[in-house]
Design a protein around this motif. Structure first.
Motif, PDB file in Angstrom:
ATOM      1  N   THR A  32       2.940 -10.211  -6.162  1.00  0.00           N
ATOM      2  CA  THR A  32       3.722  -9.351  -7.060  1.00  0.00           C
ATOM      3  C   THR A  32       4.160 -10.152  -8.284  1.00  0.00           C
ATOM      4  O   THR A  32       4.155 -11.388  -8.271  1.00  0.00           O
ATOM      5  CB  THR A  32       4.977  -8.769  -6.367  1.00  0.00           C
ATOM      6  OG1 THR A  32       5.773  -9.846  -5.900  1.00  0.00           O
ATOM      7  CG2 THR A  32       4.598  -7.866  -5.210  1.00  0.00           C
TER       8      THR A  32
ATOM      9  N   ASP B  75       0.176  -6.602  -7.030  1.00  0.00           N
ATOM     10  CA  ASP B  75       0.694  -5.429  -6.316  1.00  0.00           C
ATOM     11  C   ASP B  75       1.835  -4.798  -7.113  1.00  0.00           C
ATOM     12  O   ASP B  75       2.500  -5.474  -7.894  1.00  0.00           O
ATOM     13  CB  ASP B  75       1.224  -5.899  -4.950  1.00  0.00           C
ATOM     14  CG  ASP B  75       1.298  -4.775  -3.940  1.00  0.00           C
ATOM     15  OD1 ASP B  75       0.967  -3.621  -4.277  1.00  0.00           O
ATOM     16  OD2 ASP B  75       1.707  -5.060  -2.790  1.00  0.00           O
ATOM     17  N   ASP B  76       2.042  -3.511  -6.911  1.00  0.00           N
ATOM     18  CA  ASP B  76       3.184  -2.787  -7.512  1.00  0.00           C
ATOM     19  C   ASP B  76       3.226  -2.965  -9.022  1.00  0.00           C
ATOM     20  O   ASP B  76       4.309  -3.057  -9.614  1.00  0.00           O
ATOM     21  CB  ASP B  76       4.519  -3.287  -6.911  1.00  0.00           C
ATOM     22  CG  ASP B  76       4.553  -3.200  -5.402  1.00  0.00           C
ATOM     23  OD1 ASP B  76       3.807  -2.386  -4.850  1.00  0.00           O
ATOM     24  OD2 ASP B  76       5.317  -3.959  -4.782  1.00  0.00           O
TER      25      ASP B  76
HETATM   26 MG    MG Z   1       5.041  -4.416  -2.407  1.00  0.00          MG
END
Ligand code: MG
Ligand code: C2E
Ligand code: MG
Ligand code: MG
Length: 275
Positions: free
Chosen positions: A152, A179-180
């Motif tokens: 992340t 991610d995200d």
């Molecule tokens: Mg996550």
């Protein structure tokens, strides 16, 4: 009562919140023994090629089933694991399990199968992270491309450190994804510096994409940006056919979400895709 909580600084706890923190302490003591008591397992969620419907990659998502607490959501126990440092041991366990699975698939001739593993920033920032990954690749003689690491933006706080870890990982040949994406605070300039293969659009932009023009504009822009930098895109939280149609129209490569499948035990994955 005052409790310190990471970068958020000081927070004041009322009676109810104090109970919460007591529950957290009890949970932590249970989590501490979760591996040896075999309470942890991994579910896998397919990532679907939106054009062809093909599936060759899966995200590994940790599950914890405890006699006292029942199934505890990762959103609850992962932060506890991170605060207590247990995430290092648990993260190792997840990596080991995933590599064992990948080895099995490679031995069975499923050479394209890939598994994505969530890496917490505590793990990523460990001195020996890259060499730990190398050890797993050697230990199981894995095709490094079979292993994807989901990082992340919160892991990428120090540009120089991040760059050198990512370069080391890329030299091994593992796949790196963010991610995200879109929920962090980091500057976009890191995208052109880091060797990143895949951007995962956070599910918050997908959930209402069929009725919210702004979400659609954001998703479209992320996809454009990713493609112009030579990266692929996976949309998270794909729940409806409408989502699939829109994402296909804007050239998103892959989708992941309840529309295709919930995260399921490995037996279901093998039955569905490897039989
Ligand atoms: Mg996550
Ligand atoms: P994430 O990595 O962003 O994972 C995606 C989450 O969205 C998963 O929640 C998944 O079950 C859920 N999801 C998938 N499709 C849909 C959908 O169509 N709609 C909705 N509403 N949700 C969907 P889960 O399994 O509860 O995990 C939550 C978070 O916990 C993960 O978010 C990840 O940040 C963390 N996590 C899970 N497993 C691990 C792990 O092994 N290590 C670390 N460090 N973190 C993990
Ligand atoms: Mg993830
Ligand atoms: Mg995500």
């Amino acid at each position: 009562y005052v409790k310190e909580r990471g970068r958020a600084g000081y927070r004041f706890y009322h009676k109810k919140m104090l109970d919460t923190s007591r529950t957290e302490a009890v949970m932590e003591s249970h989590l501490r023994r979760a591996i040896e008591k075999k309470e942890l397992s991994i579910h896998y969620q397919p990532q679907v090629d939106l054009d062809t419907g093909n599936i060759n990659s899966f995200e590994a998502l940790l599950r914890w089933n405890n006699p006292k607490f029942g199934f505890v959501a990762p959103g609850v126990f992962i932060p506890i694991a991170e605060d207590s440092g247990l995430i290092l041991e648990i993260g190792d366990w997840v990596l080991d399990q995933v590599c064992i699975q990948l080895k099995e698939w490679q031995n069975g001739g499923f050479l394209d199968a890939r598994i994505a593993v969530n890496i917490s920033s505590k793990q990523f920032k460990q001195e020996a992270f890259a060499s730990a990954i190398k050890k797993y690749i050697y230990k199981y003689e894995l095709n490094p491309q079979a292993l994807e690491l989901e990082i992340t933006e919160s892991s990428m706080t120090n540009i120089h450190e991040t760059l050198s870890i990512l370069k080391e990982l890329k030299q091994m040949g593992v796949i790196i994804s963010i991610d995200d994406f879109g929920t962090g605070y980091s500057s976009l300039s890191y995208l052109r510096r880091y060797p990143i293969d895949i951007i995962k659009i956070d599910q918050s932009f997908i959930k209402e994409i069929e009725q919210d023009e702004k979400d659609e504009a954001i998703a479209k822009t992320i996809i454009h940006l990713a493609h112009s930098l030579g990266m692929e895109v996976i949309a998270e939280g794909v729940e409806k056919k409408d989502h699939v149609e829109i994402l296909k129209a804007v050239n998103c490569e892959k989708g992941q979400g309840y529309y295709f499948s919930r995260p399921v035990p490995i037996e279901n994955i093998i039955e569905m895709y490897f039989c």
